[in-house]
Design a protein around this motif. Structure first.
Motif, PDB file in Angstrom:
ATOM      1  N   ASN A  75      -6.002   4.472 -21.804  1.00 40.06           N
ATOM      2  CA  ASN A  75      -7.013   3.885 -22.668  1.00 40.06           C
ATOM      3  C   ASN A  75      -7.501   2.561 -22.107  1.00 40.06           C
ATOM      4  N   PRO A  76      -8.584   2.514 -21.384  1.00 38.53           N
ATOM      5  CA  PRO A  76      -9.401   3.643 -20.946  1.00 38.53           C
ATOM      6  C   PRO A  76      -8.723   4.387 -19.790  1.00 38.53           C
ATOM      7  N   VAL A  77      -9.170   5.599 -19.565  1.00 37.44           N
ATOM      8  CA  VAL A  77      -8.591   6.404 -18.488  1.00 37.44           C
ATOM      9  C   VAL A  77      -8.940   5.777 -17.147  1.00 37.44           C
ATOM     10  N   ARG A  78      -7.930   5.543 -16.343  1.00 43.90           N
ATOM     11  CA  ARG A  78      -8.091   5.016 -14.978  1.00 43.90           C
ATOM     12  C   ARG A  78      -7.272   5.909 -14.046  1.00 43.90           C
ATOM     13  N   HIS A  79      -7.780   6.060 -12.846  1.00 43.80           N
ATOM     14  CA  HIS A  79      -7.108   6.916 -11.864  1.00 43.80           C
ATOM     15  C   HIS A  79      -6.708   6.125 -10.632  1.00 43.80           C
ATOM     16  N   GLU A  80      -5.682   6.639  -9.974  1.00 42.10           N
ATOM     17  CA  GLU A  80      -5.300   6.110  -8.665  1.00 42.10           C
ATOM     18  C   GLU A  80      -5.419   7.250  -7.664  1.00 42.10           C
ATOM     19  N   TYR A  81      -5.438   6.883  -6.406  1.00 40.31           N
ATOM     20  CA  TYR A  81      -5.618   7.842  -5.315  1.00 40.31           C
ATOM     21  C   TYR A  81      -4.397   7.745  -4.412  1.00 40.31           C
ATOM     22  N   VAL A  82      -3.609   8.816  -4.405  1.00 35.55           N
ATOM     23  CA  VAL A  82      -2.328   8.819  -3.711  1.00 35.55           C
ATOM     24  C   VAL A  82      -2.399   9.798  -2.544  1.00 35.55           C
ATOM     25  N   LEU A  83      -1.864   9.383  -1.423  1.00 41.16           N
ATOM     26  CA  LEU A  83      -1.842  10.267  -0.256  1.00 41.16           C
ATOM     27  C   LEU A  83      -1.058  11.538  -0.552  1.00 41.16           C
ATOM     28  N   THR A  84      -1.596  12.655  -0.137  1.00 42.91           N
ATOM     29  CA  THR A  84      -0.878  13.927  -0.201  1.00 42.91           C
ATOM     30  C   THR A  84      -0.058  14.070   1.080  1.00 42.91           C
ATOM     31  N   GLU A  85       0.715  15.111   1.154  1.00 43.85           N
ATOM     32  CA  GLU A  85       1.453  15.373   2.395  1.00 43.85           C
ATOM     33  C   GLU A  85       0.480  15.553   3.561  1.00 43.85           C
ATOM     34  N   ARG A  86      -0.599  16.257   3.300  1.00 45.93           N
ATOM     35  CA  ARG A  86      -1.632  16.446   4.333  1.00 45.93           C
ATOM     36  C   ARG A  86      -2.209  15.104   4.764  1.00 45.93           C
ATOM     37  N   GLY A  87      -2.473  14.231   3.803  1.00 44.52           N
ATOM     38  CA  GLY A  87      -2.978  12.902   4.117  1.00 44.52           C
ATOM     39  C   GLY A  87      -1.971  12.075   4.895  1.00 44.52           C
ATOM     40  N   ARG A  88      -0.707  12.125   4.459  1.00 49.02           N
ATOM     41  CA  ARG A  88       0.339  11.354   5.159  1.00 49.02           C
ATOM     42  C   ARG A  88       0.515  11.826   6.599  1.00 49.02           C
ATOM     43  N   SER A  89       0.235  13.100   6.844  1.00 45.33           N
ATOM     44  CA  SER A  89       0.396  13.615   8.214  1.00 45.33           C
ATOM     45  C   SER A  89      -0.631  13.032   9.177  1.00 45.33           C
TER      46      SER A  89
END
Length: 174
Positions: A75-89
């Motif tokens: 409240n309010p909705v907020r997002h974060e962007y996290v590396l995936t395994e593919r991204g970490r590679s």
């Protein structure tokens, strides 16, 4: 985003990779993600990038499976962007690019260096063959050749270069 891959390069892994990560802002966003940034405002402040450009790049990174968009506030909705395994590679690629850039600067001109987290000593990144440990920057010792899924164009390219060195897979005896 429209594809920039030439028709004849569609099976080339370099061309398809550049389509995903070859854009200027994409590499810088990934670099920030490797440094631990996850939130829109962190990326925007670090990179001084416009809201619309950052939104577009983050959407592409999520669509390509390199980042995952997760809510961190309701409240309010907020997002974060996290590396995936593919991204970490991709980290070794980013490290190698930064090392290449630093290699062409005097030590006092380097604004960022890779160091051992435990000792603080500067690292000297190199790309090696995992099987042999040999450096891959020797263009005489390691060359590209057509792989098992190569189409006629790719096979012709490497045949012209005299690099059809791979033995075909053994056929089972029936």
């Amino acid at each position: 985003m429209a594809s920039r891959i030439r028709l004849e390069d569609r099976e080339c892994p370099l061309s398809t990779t550049v389509q995903h990560v070859g854009e200027w802002w994409t590499l810088l966003i990934l670099h920030d993600a490797f440094d631990g940034y996850t939130r829109f405002d962190q990326f925007q402040q670090s990179l001084n990038i416009s809201t619309s450009m950052l939104t577009a790049r983050l959407k592409t990174l999520v669509a390509d499976g390199l980042l995952e968009r997760r809510p961190y506030q309701t409240n309010p909705v907020r997002h974060e962007y996290v590396l995936t395994e593919r991204g970490r590679s991709l980290r070794p690629v980013i490290v190698a690019l930064a090392a290449w850039g630093n290699q062409h600067l005097a030590p006092e001109e380097r604004s960022m260096v890779l160091v051992d987290a435990a000792t603080g000593e500067e690292a000297e990144p190199v790309v090696v063959d995992a099987r042999t440990g040999r450096r891959l920057d020797d263009s005489e010792a390691f060359v590209f050749t057509a792989g098992p899924a190569a189409g006629p164009g790719m096979r012709a390219r490497y045949a012209e270069l005299g690099r059809d060195r791979r033995e075909p897979a053994a056929r089972p005896h029936i």
